[in-house]
Enzyme design. Structure first.
Site, PDB file in Angstrom:
ATOM      1  N   GLY A 126       0.834  -1.212   0.000  1.00  0.00           N
ATOM      2  CA  GLY A 126       0.000   0.000   0.000  1.00  0.00           C
ATOM      3  C   GLY A 126       0.860   1.250   0.000  1.00  0.00           C
ATOM      4  O   GLY A 126       0.511   2.259   0.623  1.00  0.00           O
TER       5      GLY A 126
ATOM      6  N   ARG B  89       0.774   5.641  -1.783  1.00  0.00           N
ATOM      7  CA  ARG B  89       0.363   6.924  -1.184  1.00  0.00           C
ATOM      8  C   ARG B  89       0.244   6.800   0.332  1.00  0.00           C
ATOM      9  O   ARG B  89       0.458   5.719   0.895  1.00  0.00           O
ATOM     10  CB  ARG B  89      -0.943   7.412  -1.800  1.00  0.00           C
ATOM     11  CG  ARG B  89      -2.086   6.428  -1.685  1.00  0.00           C
ATOM     12  CD  ARG B  89      -3.165   6.764  -2.711  1.00  0.00           C
ATOM     13  NE  ARG B  89      -4.230   5.781  -2.722  1.00  0.00           N
ATOM     14  CZ  ARG B  89      -5.378   5.899  -2.060  1.00  0.00           C
ATOM     15  NH1 ARG B  89      -5.618   6.973  -1.346  1.00  0.00           N
ATOM     16  NH2 ARG B  89      -6.306   4.968  -2.133  1.00  0.00           N
TER      17      ARG B  89
ATOM     18  N   TYR C  67     -13.629  -3.106  10.139  1.00  0.00           N
ATOM     19  CA  TYR C  67     -12.264  -2.551  10.251  1.00  0.00           C
ATOM     20  C   TYR C  67     -11.682  -2.781  11.647  1.00  0.00           C
ATOM     21  O   TYR C  67     -10.519  -3.124  11.796  1.00  0.00           O
ATOM     22  CB  TYR C  67     -12.326  -1.066   9.912  1.00  0.00           C
ATOM     23  CG  TYR C  67     -11.009  -0.325   9.841  1.00  0.00           C
ATOM     24  CD1 TYR C  67     -10.160  -0.475   8.748  1.00  0.00           C
ATOM     25  CD2 TYR C  67     -10.636   0.555  10.853  1.00  0.00           C
ATOM     26  CE1 TYR C  67      -8.970   0.226   8.676  1.00  0.00           C
ATOM     27  CE2 TYR C  67      -9.449   1.266  10.791  1.00  0.00           C
ATOM     28  CZ  TYR C  67      -8.619   1.097   9.691  1.00  0.00           C
ATOM     29  OH  TYR C  67      -7.440   1.808   9.626  1.00  0.00           O
TER      30      TYR C  67
ATOM     31  N   ALA D 187     -10.656  -6.326  11.977  1.00  0.00           N
ATOM     32  CA  ALA D 187      -9.415  -6.576  11.232  1.00  0.00           C
ATOM     33  C   ALA D 187      -8.209  -6.006  11.975  1.00  0.00           C
ATOM     34  O   ALA D 187      -7.158  -6.658  12.091  1.00  0.00           O
ATOM     35  CB  ALA D 187      -9.515  -5.967   9.833  1.00  0.00           C
ATOM     36  N   LYS D 188      -8.349  -4.787  12.490  1.00  0.00           N
ATOM     37  CA  LYS D 188      -7.190  -4.127  13.117  1.00  0.00           C
ATOM     38  C   LYS D 188      -6.873  -4.724  14.485  1.00  0.00           C
ATOM     39  O   LYS D 188      -5.722  -4.721  14.921  1.00  0.00           O
ATOM     40  CB  LYS D 188      -7.437  -2.621  13.211  1.00  0.00           C
ATOM     41  CG  LYS D 188      -7.421  -1.922  11.846  1.00  0.00           C
ATOM     42  CD  LYS D 188      -6.174  -2.297  11.048  1.00  0.00           C
ATOM     43  CE  LYS D 188      -5.811  -1.304   9.973  1.00  0.00           C
ATOM     44  NZ  LYS D 188      -4.651  -1.736   9.164  1.00  0.00           N
TER      45      LYS D 188
HETATM   46  P1  NAP Z   1      -4.576   5.154   1.980  1.00  0.00           P
HETATM   47  O1  NAP Z   1      -4.062   6.537   1.782  1.00  0.00           O
HETATM   48  O2  NAP Z   1      -5.977   4.835   1.570  1.00  0.00           O
HETATM   49  O3  NAP Z   1      -3.553   4.141   1.280  1.00  0.00           O
HETATM   50  C1  NAP Z   1      -3.774   2.758   1.313  1.00  0.00           C
HETATM   51  C2  NAP Z   1      -3.057   2.124   0.139  1.00  0.00           C
HETATM   52  O4  NAP Z   1      -3.298   0.694   0.184  1.00  0.00           O
HETATM   53  C3  NAP Z   1      -3.591   2.633  -1.216  1.00  0.00           C
HETATM   54  O5  NAP Z   1      -2.519   2.985  -2.067  1.00  0.00           O
HETATM   55  C4  NAP Z   1      -4.372   1.438  -1.739  1.00  0.00           C
HETATM   56  O6  NAP Z   1      -4.390   1.327  -3.147  1.00  0.00           O
HETATM   57  C5  NAP Z   1      -3.571   0.280  -1.155  1.00  0.00           C
HETATM   58  N1  NAP Z   1      -4.340  -0.960  -1.201  1.00  0.00           N
HETATM   59  C6  NAP Z   1      -5.659  -1.124  -0.927  1.00  0.00           C
HETATM   60  N2  NAP Z   1      -6.021  -2.398  -1.132  1.00  0.00           N
HETATM   61  C7  NAP Z   1      -4.906  -3.059  -1.555  1.00  0.00           C
HETATM   62  C8  NAP Z   1      -4.657  -4.393  -1.943  1.00  0.00           C
HETATM   63  N3  NAP Z   1      -5.617  -5.334  -1.932  1.00  0.00           N
HETATM   64  N4  NAP Z   1      -3.401  -4.725  -2.327  1.00  0.00           N
HETATM   65  C9  NAP Z   1      -2.411  -3.793  -2.359  1.00  0.00           C
HETATM   66  N5  NAP Z   1      -2.598  -2.507  -2.005  1.00  0.00           N
HETATM   67  C10 NAP Z   1      -3.833  -2.140  -1.617  1.00  0.00           C
HETATM   68  O7  NAP Z   1      -4.487   4.709   3.517  1.00  0.00           O
HETATM   69  P2  NAP Z   1      -3.563   5.231   4.731  1.00  0.00           P
HETATM   70  O8  NAP Z   1      -4.369   6.185   5.513  1.00  0.00           O
HETATM   71  O9  NAP Z   1      -2.210   5.595   4.237  1.00  0.00           O
HETATM   72  O10 NAP Z   1      -3.507   3.876   5.577  1.00  0.00           O
HETATM   73  C11 NAP Z   1      -2.402   2.990   5.558  1.00  0.00           C
HETATM   74  C12 NAP Z   1      -2.613   1.948   6.639  1.00  0.00           C
HETATM   75  O11 NAP Z   1      -2.708   2.600   7.913  1.00  0.00           O
HETATM   76  C13 NAP Z   1      -3.894   1.127   6.478  1.00  0.00           C
HETATM   77  O12 NAP Z   1      -3.674  -0.203   6.895  1.00  0.00           O
HETATM   78  C14 NAP Z   1      -4.842   1.824   7.424  1.00  0.00           C
HETATM   79  O13 NAP Z   1      -5.872   0.969   7.842  1.00  0.00           O
HETATM   80  C15 NAP Z   1      -3.909   2.218   8.550  1.00  0.00           C
HETATM   81  N6  NAP Z   1      -4.396   3.329   9.372  1.00  0.00           N
HETATM   82  C16 NAP Z   1      -4.646   4.564   8.842  1.00  0.00           C
HETATM   83  C17 NAP Z   1      -5.103   5.581   9.659  1.00  0.00           C
HETATM   84  C18 NAP Z   1      -5.398   6.966   9.159  1.00  0.00           C
HETATM   85  O14 NAP Z   1      -5.888   7.799   9.959  1.00  0.00           O
HETATM   86  N7  NAP Z   1      -5.122   7.314   7.912  1.00  0.00           N
HETATM   87  C19 NAP Z   1      -5.309   5.342  11.029  1.00  0.00           C
HETATM   88  C20 NAP Z   1      -5.052   4.066  11.527  1.00  0.00           C
HETATM   89  C21 NAP Z   1      -4.584   3.068  10.691  1.00  0.00           C
HETATM   90  P3  NAP Z   1      -5.581   2.018  -3.998  1.00  0.00           P
HETATM   91  O15 NAP Z   1      -5.386   3.475  -3.834  1.00  0.00           O
HETATM   92  O16 NAP Z   1      -5.329   1.558  -5.403  1.00  0.00           O
HETATM   93  O17 NAP Z   1      -6.860   1.510  -3.415  1.00  0.00           O
END
Ligand code: NAP
Length: 250
Positions: free
Chosen positions: A10, A13, A151, A154-155
């Site tokens: 992932g 971005r 979610y 999962a987390k």
């Molecule tokens: P994000 O900006 O939505 O980025 C997630 C990335 O994962 C995207 O590039 C997405 O690709 C990719 N992805 C989704 N499904 C996939 C798959 N099946 N195989 C490969 N890549 C895949 O999310 P983020 O906020 O950076 O989050 C990153 C991680 O931190 C996640 O696990 C999220 O649950 C966790 N997290 C985030 C937050 C927050 O506040 N942002 C808080 C707690 C935990 P596409 O763009 O093509 O879909």
């Protein structure tokens, strides 16, 4: 110093991209893995521009065949991976009574099945080298969050997965830890703001007012914590969950 090879899922971005850049700055060669290989090129170019080594890899982490091919490709083209950051994620929020089977399955498949498949495919390289660092992205939502029954399951699952990896793989020189972010400014939180009909700036201000340090997190805040767990120096730290949330959670 041995050049370690890292895979960040992932990583096109958000937190994954910041982590890929950070691990490259730490001296690792980084496989930037995401659904679409083309989308990974921005992160790869940034790393290369800063003098690092990176490879764009397209794969769906929930697909067994694609994961196996991706990890083998990393080993052949970049080097045998001994650092893995399971970061790929999606949200499909809804209250329980409105949540579809598909929304449940999609979230569980990307986070939990994805981390399982990536870790199983990568561990053999770590075991061979008697060295490994696995970092799994959990979330403050593991503690429960309205509208996120899929979610948060999962987390929370990522935390149990991490602790069991630590127990099973420790004797091979492999550590496993989990980083659990709070509110981080990415497309994921922007999409949540859009879903609840709030301007993203206002949404961030409202979130910041509830956080002890009085600000929301940036992807780099999470990458800093991942960098520690992924480092050689963290070899006696395993099975831990670190909340990166601007305040105490447990
Ligand atoms: P994000 O900006 O939505 O980025 C997630 C990335 O994962 C995207 O590039 C997405 O690709 C990719 N992805 C989704 N499904 C996939 C798959 N099946 N195989 C490969 N890549 C895949 O999310 P983020 O906020 O950076 O989050 C990153 C991680 O931190 C996640 O696990 C999220 O649950 C966790 N997290 C985030 C937050 C927050 O506040 N942002 C808080 C707690 C935990 P596409 O763009 O093509 O879909």
């Amino acid at each position: 110093m041995t050049e370690r090879i890292a895979i960040v899922t992932g990583a096109a971005r958000g937190i994954g991209a910041a982590t890929a850049r950070r691990l490259a700055a730490d001296g690792m060669a980084v496989a930037v893995l995401d659904l679409d290989e083309e989308d990974c090129k921005g992160t790869v170019d940034e790393i290369a521009g800063a003098g690092g080594r990176a490879l764009a890899v397209g794969a769906d982490v929930s697909n067994t065949g694609q994961v196996a091919a991706a990890v083998d490709r990393v080993a052949a083209e970049l080097g045998e991976p001994t650092v893995l950051v399971n970061n790929a994620g999606v949200i499909r929020d809804n209250l329980l009574f409105k949540m579809s089977d598909n929304d449940w399955d999609t979230v569980l498949n990307v986070h939990l099945r994805g981390a399982f498949l990536m870790t199983r495919a990568t561990q053999k390289y770590m075991v061979d080298q008697h060295y490994g660092r696995i970092v799994n992205l959990s979330s403050s939502s593991a503690l429960g969050n309205r509208g996120q029954v899929n979610y948060s399951a999962a987390k929370s699952g990522m935390q149990g997965f991490t602790k069991t990896l630590a127990i099973e793989l420790g004797k091979f020189g492999i550590t496993a830890n989990s980083v659990a972010p709070g509110f981080i400014v990415t497309d994921m939180t922007a999409s949540t703001a859009a879903r609840v009909g709030m301007d993203f700036e206002d949404f961030q201000k409202a979130a910041a007012s509830q956080i002890p340090v009085q600000r929301v997190g940036q992807p780099g805040d999470v990458a800093n914590a991942i960098s520690f767990f992924a480092s050689e120096a963290a070899g006696f730290v395993s099975g831990q969950v670190l909340y990166v949330a601007g305040g105490p959670l447990c």
